[in-house]
Design a protein around this motif. Structure first.
Motif, mmCIF file in Angstrom:
data_model
loop_
_atom_site.group_PDB
_atom_site.id
_atom_site.type_symbol
_atom_site.label_atom_id
_atom_site.label_comp_id
_atom_site.label_asym_id
_atom_site.label_seq_id
_atom_site.Cartn_x
_atom_site.Cartn_y
_atom_site.Cartn_z
ATOM 1 N N THR A 1 0.843 -1.210 0.000
ATOM 2 C CA THR A 1 0.000 0.000 0.000
ATOM 3 C C THR A 1 0.869 1.248 0.000
ATOM 4 O OG1 THR A 1 -1.739 -1.166 1.188
ATOM 5 C CG2 THR A 1 -1.808 1.239 1.249
ATOM 6 N N SER A 2 1.906 1.224 0.821
ATOM 7 C CA SER A 2 2.795 2.385 0.877
ATOM 8 C C SER A 2 3.478 2.607 -0.464
ATOM 9 C CB SER A 2 3.831 2.202 1.983
ATOM 10 O OG SER A 2 3.205 2.195 3.247
ATOM 11 N N LEU A 3 3.866 1.512 -1.101
ATOM 12 C CA LEU A 3 4.508 1.628 -2.413
ATOM 13 C C LEU A 3 3.544 2.241 -3.436
ATOM 14 C CD1 LEU A 3 6.748 1.067 -4.478
ATOM 15 C CD2 LEU A 3 5.870 -1.271 -4.681
ATOM 16 N N ASN A 4 2.321 1.776 -3.424
ATOM 17 C CA ASN A 4 1.339 2.338 -4.361
ATOM 18 C C ASN A 4 1.159 3.829 -4.130
ATOM 19 O OD1 ASN A 4 0.935 -0.096 -5.580
ATOM 20 N ND2 ASN A 4 -1.006 -0.550 -4.551
ATOM 21 N N ASP A 5 1.094 4.215 -2.865
ATOM 22 C CA ASP A 5 0.964 5.647 -2.542
ATOM 23 C C ASP A 5 2.117 6.440 -3.156
ATOM 24 O OD1 ASP A 5 -0.161 5.199 0.933
ATOM 25 O OD2 ASP A 5 -1.241 5.048 -0.978
ATOM 26 N N VAL A 6 3.324 5.935 -2.933
ATOM 27 C CA VAL A 6 4.518 6.662 -3.386
ATOM 28 C C VAL A 6 4.568 6.718 -4.921
ATOM 29 C CG1 VAL A 6 7.043 6.512 -3.497
ATOM 30 C CG2 VAL A 6 5.879 6.219 -1.303
ATOM 31 N N ARG A 7 4.301 5.596 -5.549
ATOM 32 C CA ARG A 7 4.343 5.559 -7.016
ATOM 33 C C ARG A 7 3.335 6.543 -7.623
ATOM 34 N NH1 ARG A 7 6.544 1.119 -9.809
ATOM 35 N NH2 ARG A 7 4.950 1.559 -11.377
ATOM 36 N N THR A 8 2.159 6.594 -7.006
ATOM 37 C CA THR A 8 1.121 7.505 -7.511
ATOM 38 C C THR A 8 1.545 8.955 -7.299
ATOM 39 O OG1 THR A 8 -0.573 5.887 -6.994
ATOM 40 C CG2 THR A 8 -1.302 8.162 -7.306
ATOM 41 N N ARG A 9 2.044 9.233 -6.112
ATOM 42 C CA ARG A 9 2.393 10.628 -5.807
ATOM 43 C C ARG A 9 3.537 11.120 -6.689
ATOM 44 N NH1 ARG A 9 2.011 14.955 -5.818
ATOM 45 N NH2 ARG A 9 1.999 16.571 -4.183
ATOM 46 N N LEU A 10 4.454 10.228 -7.024
ATOM 47 C CA LEU A 10 5.625 10.633 -7.800
ATOM 48 C C LEU A 10 5.433 10.488 -9.318
ATOM 49 C CD1 LEU A 10 7.032 10.712 -5.041
ATOM 50 C CD2 LEU A 10 8.951 9.516 -6.057
ATOM 51 N N GLY A 11 4.286 9.936 -9.718
ATOM 52 C CA GLY A 11 4.085 9.777 -11.153
ATOM 53 C C GLY A 11 5.037 8.780 -11.780
ATOM 54 N N VAL A 12 5.340 7.713 -11.056
ATOM 55 C CA VAL A 12 6.306 6.736 -11.557
ATOM 56 C C VAL A 12 5.732 6.032 -12.779
ATOM 57 C CG1 VAL A 12 7.542 4.608 -11.014
ATOM 58 C CG2 VAL A 12 7.307 6.390 -9.279
ATOM 59 N N HIS A 13 6.510 6.029 -13.849
ATOM 60 C CA HIS A 13 6.049 5.372 -15.080
ATOM 61 C C HIS A 13 7.255 4.827 -15.822
ATOM 62 C CE1 HIS A 13 7.404 9.280 -16.614
ATOM 63 N NE2 HIS A 13 7.533 8.695 -17.793
ATOM 64 N N ARG A 14 7.005 3.848 -16.652
ATOM 65 C CA ARG A 14 8.108 3.268 -17.414
ATOM 66 C C ARG A 14 8.440 4.179 -18.591
ATOM 67 N NH1 ARG A 14 10.335 -1.135 -16.159
ATOM 68 N NH2 ARG A 14 8.563 -1.848 -14.925
ATOM 69 N N ALA A 15 9.719 4.310 -18.846
ATOM 70 C CA ALA A 15 10.162 5.182 -19.943
ATOM 71 C C ALA A 15 9.560 4.700 -21.259
ATOM 72 C CB ALA A 15 11.683 5.170 -20.037
ATOM 73 N N ALA A 16 8.983 5.626 -21.997
ATOM 74 C CA ALA A 16 8.370 5.307 -23.290
ATOM 75 C C ALA A 16 9.425 5.323 -24.394
ATOM 76 C CB ALA A 16 7.275 6.329 -23.610
ATOM 77 N N GLU A 17 9.085 4.744 -25.503
ATOM 78 C CA GLU A 17 9.986 4.709 -26.653
ATOM 79 C C GLU A 17 10.493 6.099 -27.013
ATOM 80 O OE1 GLU A 17 10.903 1.908 -27.992
ATOM 81 O OE2 GLU A 17 12.135 2.808 -29.563
ATOM 82 N N SER A 18 9.583 7.050 -26.984
ATOM 83 C CA SER A 18 9.942 8.413 -27.385
ATOM 84 C C SER A 18 10.875 9.082 -26.394
ATOM 85 C CB SER A 18 8.670 9.265 -27.524
ATOM 86 O OG SER A 18 7.976 9.287 -26.295
#
Lengths: 526, 225
Positions: free
Chosen positions: A128-145
């Motif tokens: 749950t804590s990880l989900n909170d942090v990922r959401t708050r920080l906008g963590v996303h996988r680098a896109a091709e572009s």
């Protein structure tokens, strides 16, 4: 001396401290003061010049290193700490590592099951804590572009050799790919704690005091045990370009019901030492983990412009399970880059003339705690002293990694590959390779101090959590075994390397501890 | 005295205490390995104790910058050692900061080329303390340095670094960089670092290597090459 009073005093506004402050403020009505040794610089200050930003944002003005000056140990010393100056790489907490800590260090809690109720607290689990942090920080996988040429070349090199490579996850929103993450994001695109959890914390009434040098924590004897009751600090004049401070310069005493130290793996043990924290098992500051890193540089036949774009978008964990290291894309701007380019004179300059055609990535070794690798507080100089030597096993792993890295770089199309080293190896006067077959000479690398450049950015494990006081200074709650109402919550609390770039692990732990503390306030009542 | 040479290499606080100086003199007096060694150690003591005048250390730093940087390369921009030194002094506060006192004294010792292969008491002490060198390590590294120096000294004119030709100066720097003694490698690597970091903060060098600098104020960078 001026005095302030609070419920929770948090020392350090980096990945852990700010996350913790925001979480506590969100879930409780406690008065919280957050201290930061460095300044509070925002996007308008970040001018993308290496020297200026090193002086303003990094510990010891960018010059912090091991005691023999062999290994730079760069770390952020500003509001946001490492999250202000890192290159936004995100790794989720590595479950196998936390499982091992439970087995070997007796850690309790930190469940990865999203339905777990650690300590009987609703939603208290790492997932749950990880989900909170990922959401708050906008963590996303680098896109091709989002891949620049340097990252593409590395990815292609790995693919040609059948080496597994992945796209990094990044904490960015609207990145314009300027390539200056390490100098602070001038666009508020990098989602460090300064633009996320700090804003949350301030909006909920947390008082931030920066330019704050904490001299010592105050410990008082109560019922035969020391108890943390606050801190004494010196507030320095606000540096030009920083946001204004909430208190004027001068001496300051802060009384607190509970003190939380989140000053990082170098400064936390130093603060505890100069505060007289008991250390009956001689653990404080010992077992320092650095994640020693070895740059590998290739000269390509075409322009790469590695300094532009997202610096780290691709990595390989292919050898993590077998040899304990990652390959991670990285690149340097020329001022500090010139210091790692080998040789001098014409040879050095001709390598620098290739700057636009250089490709780079690095070995990031997951090192193991050794008692001799340690942080000490030098009262004479008023600075930390970092002692570190690679073990023979780590040298062996680095040799292997260097050889594989050279092979990957040639597979990526390099016409020449070099390491930041002056060591003669095999028939070569230094590690400059003309073909992949020469990679085998890496087995002769000695990694002598000041002959091969090793860098570091991920200090950890200098206080350690453990159920046994003889193995760690802290229990699973991060509470000191020896001092009441004192919690440590930062990378120093990890019993060993967290197994990857640590930012998300640190913030997840901080979010978790913040939730826990908010639910267990009675533990910290006076 | 022991601390001072380590400080020279590390750039830490370099104030030599009177007791350290007297200790070193006592050690030198007891040194039984011959007049040459006594003389060398006495000379090194003079370098390490005395604060060199700027008129003494600045030329050494100029020559060191000349060796580290490729002013002699046709594509090197039109900046010279004095500009680099001025930038270095400005960036690192080389003249004001106490912890660079030891670096300045180290320059003086570095300049005394014949001392390179000598078993200097402060160096040996620092090597034992800072790098955990054993006596056999010291013997081996001393022999290696002595052998390398013999090769170097065959065609070398002059007794000081500032008098060396450019090629010899660079070879001499490599002797230090390749030495088995960590304390010697530490000094020359530290010197190289502050020289190149200073030089590559100058925009003529950015232009020479094709680096376009900060993006702020420029059109958006190309990234998809």
């Amino acid at each position: 001396m001026r005095e302030l009073t609070c419920d929770f005093l948090i020392v350090g506004s980096g990945a852990a401290g700010t996350t913790l402050a925001a979480t506590l403020a969100e879930l409780s009505h406690q008065r919280i003061i957050l201290l930061e040794k460095g300044g509070h610089f925002e996007k308008e200050f970040f001018n993308q010049r290496e020297w200026d930003m090193a002086n303003a944002l990094y510990a010891e003005e960018g010059a912090r290193s091991t005691d023999d000056r062999a290994i730079p140990v760069r770390g952020g010393e500003c509001v946001g700490g490492g999250t202000t100056v890192n290159i936004a790489l995100c790794f989720d907490p590595v479950k196998s590592v936390w499982d091992r800590w439970q087995r070997e260090n007796g850690l309790e809690g930190f469940s990865f099951d999203i339905n777990a109720r650690d300590y009987g607290v609703e939603n208290l689990n790492l997932a749950t804590s990880l989900n909170d942090v990922r959401t708050r920080l906008g963590v996303h996988r680098a896109a091709e572009s989002e891949l620049n040429r340097n990252n593409r070349l590395f990815e292609e090199g790995c693919q040609r050799l059948g080496i597994r490579a992945h796209r990094f996850e990044l904490n960015m929103r609207g990145c314009i790919s300027c390539g200056f993450c390490g100098q602070g994001c001038a666009y508020d695109a990098k989602q460090g704690t300064m633009v996320t959890y700090l804003r949350d914390a301030l909006a909920r009434g947390v008082q931030l005091i920066h330019h704050c040098d904490v001299s010592r924590l105050e410990l008082e004897e109560r019922s035969g045990r020391p108890r943390a009751t606050g801190a004494v600090a010196q507030i320095k004049s606000t540096r030009a370009g920083s946001r204004p401070n909430s208190v004027p310069p001068g001496s300051l005493r802060i009384r607190a019901k509970t003190v939380i130290v989140s000053a990082g793996a170098i400064e936390t043990p130093c603060l505890l030492v100069r505060s007289g924290h008991p250390d009956p098992y001689r653990l404080l500051g010992r077992g320092l983990v650095l994640h020693p890193s070895l740059p590998i540089v290739g000269i390509m036949r075409e322009e790469v412009a590695g300094h532009r774009g997202i610096e780290g978008a691709v990595y390989s964990d292919h050898f993590f399970e077998t040899h304990g290291f990652y390959f991670e894309c990285l690149f340097g701007h020329p001022q500090y880059g010139s210091a790692i380019v080998p040789s001098i004179g014409v040879e050095h300059f001709e390598l620098m003339l290739q700057y636009s055609n250089l490709a780079g990535f690095g070995v990031m070794l997951v090192d193991t705690p050794q008692p001799r690798n340690r942080v000490e507080w030098d009262a004479v100089s008023g600075k930390s002293k970092i002692h570190y030597r690679l073990s023979p096993a780590e040298v062996e792993r680095l040799r292997f990694a260097a050889a594989r890295g050279v092979e990957i770089m040639f597979a990526a199309g390099a016409r020449e590959v070099f390491l930041p080293s002056e060591e003669p190896i095999g028939p070569l006067s230094s590690p400059r390779f003309n073909d992949s077959a020469q990679a085998r000479y890496c087995r002769e690398l000695k990694f002598l101090p000041h002959q091969t450049t090793i860098t570091s950015s991920h200090c950890q494990s200098t206080t350690k959590m453990s159920s046994e006081a003889s193995l760690g200074l802290l229990n699973s709650r991060g509470e000191s075994h020896h001092v009441d109402n004192l919690i440590v919550c930062d990378s120093s609390a990890f019993p060993s390397s967290c197994g990857a770039n640590p930012m998300i692990s640190i913030m997840t732990m901080a979010r978790y501890q913040g939730r826990r503390i908010a639910a267990e306030l009675d533990r910290y009542a006076p | 005295m022991k601390d001072s040479y380590q400080a020279i290499a590390s750039g830490a606080v370099g104030q030599i205490a009177r007791r350290d100086f007297l200790h070193a003199c006592g050690v030198i007096a007891l040194c039984g390995s011959g007049c040459a060694s006594l003389f060398s150690n006495a000379r090194s003591t003079r370098h390490l104790v005395s604060e060199p005048h700027p008129d003494d250390w600045r030329p050494i730093l100029n020559s060191l910058a000349g060796a580290v940087l490729a002013f002699d390369h046709p594509q090197f921009p039109s900046i010279g050692p004095p500009q680099v030194q001025a930038r270095l002094v400005e960036m690192f506060h080389l003249e004001e900061r106490e912890h660079f006192a030891s670096f300045r004294r180290g320059l003086s010792l570095f300049n005394d080329v014949p001392l390179f292969p000598e078993r200097l008491v402060p160096l040996m002490d620092a090597e034992r303390r800072e790098y955990g060198a054993s006596e056999s390590d010291i013997d081996e590294n001393s022999a290696k340095d002595a052998h390398a120096f013999i090769q170097f000294a065959r065609n070398k004119p002059g007794g000081s670094f500032v008098e060396l030709s450019l090629d010899h100066a660079r070879t001499y720097c490599r002797l230090w960089a390749q030495s088995g003694f960590g304390i010697k490698r530490q000094f020359v690597r530290s010197a190289k670092t502050i020289i190149v970091v200073s030089a590559y903060s100058l925009t003529p060098l950015w232009t020479a290597i094709g680096y376009d600098g900060p993006l702020l104020g420029q059109p958006r960078a190309r990234t998809n090459l």
